[in-house]
Design a protein around this motif. Sequence first.
Motif, mmCIF file in Angstrom:
data_model
loop_
_atom_site.group_PDB
_atom_site.id
_atom_site.type_symbol
_atom_site.label_atom_id
_atom_site.label_comp_id
_atom_site.label_asym_id
_atom_site.label_seq_id
_atom_site.Cartn_x
_atom_site.Cartn_y
_atom_site.Cartn_z
ATOM 1 N N ILE A 3 0.854 -1.191 0.000
ATOM 2 C CA ILE A 3 0.000 0.000 0.000
ATOM 3 C C ILE A 3 0.888 1.238 0.000
ATOM 4 N N ASN A 4 0.311 2.348 -0.480
ATOM 5 C CA ASN A 4 1.101 3.574 -0.535
ATOM 6 C C ASN A 4 0.864 4.435 0.709
ATOM 7 N N GLY A 5 1.567 5.545 0.771
ATOM 8 C CA GLY A 5 1.460 6.430 1.932
ATOM 9 C C GLY A 5 0.057 6.969 2.165
ATOM 10 N N TRP A 6 -0.669 7.246 1.082
ATOM 11 C CA TRP A 6 -2.046 7.759 1.229
ATOM 12 C C TRP A 6 -2.949 6.706 1.847
ATOM 13 N N GLU A 7 -2.732 5.456 1.455
ATOM 14 C CA GLU A 7 -3.537 4.373 2.021
ATOM 15 C C GLU A 7 -3.204 4.161 3.499
ATOM 16 N N VAL A 8 -1.936 4.311 3.856
ATOM 17 C CA VAL A 8 -1.547 4.233 5.272
ATOM 18 C C VAL A 8 -2.216 5.360 6.049
ATOM 19 N N LEU A 9 -2.166 6.583 5.508
ATOM 20 C CA LEU A 9 -2.814 7.719 6.158
ATOM 21 C C LEU A 9 -4.310 7.465 6.348
ATOM 22 N N ALA A 10 -4.988 6.964 5.318
ATOM 23 C CA ALA A 10 -6.419 6.682 5.417
ATOM 24 C C ALA A 10 -6.698 5.639 6.493
ATOM 25 N N ALA A 11 -5.865 4.615 6.581
ATOM 26 C CA ALA A 11 -6.050 3.574 7.591
ATOM 27 C C ALA A 11 -5.864 4.134 9.000
#
Length: 85
Positions: A3-11
């Motif tokens: 997963i990318n950084g945006w997906e980590v942020l969303a999680a």
Amino acid sequence: PGINGWEVLAAIRQRRPEVPVILTSGYAEIPGRPPWSDECRPFVLNKPYSLGTLARVLETALVETLRSTTLPNSQRRNSATAKMS
């Protein structure tokens, strides 16, 4: 992984929206940035940065997080993006 950084942020925002997040990038504009509200806006630290700048952003993130968890919405910060030089 996967997963990318945006997906980590969303999680992180989905599980613990009060946790401060500091993104760092070498780009002037962060590619692929999704829209975010002021309440969930991450701090952004542009590369290159000094240890002093990193310390100021960390301090700002902690202070703003404490403020946002103890003050009513009307007194919270308007923008969480830290623009440090």
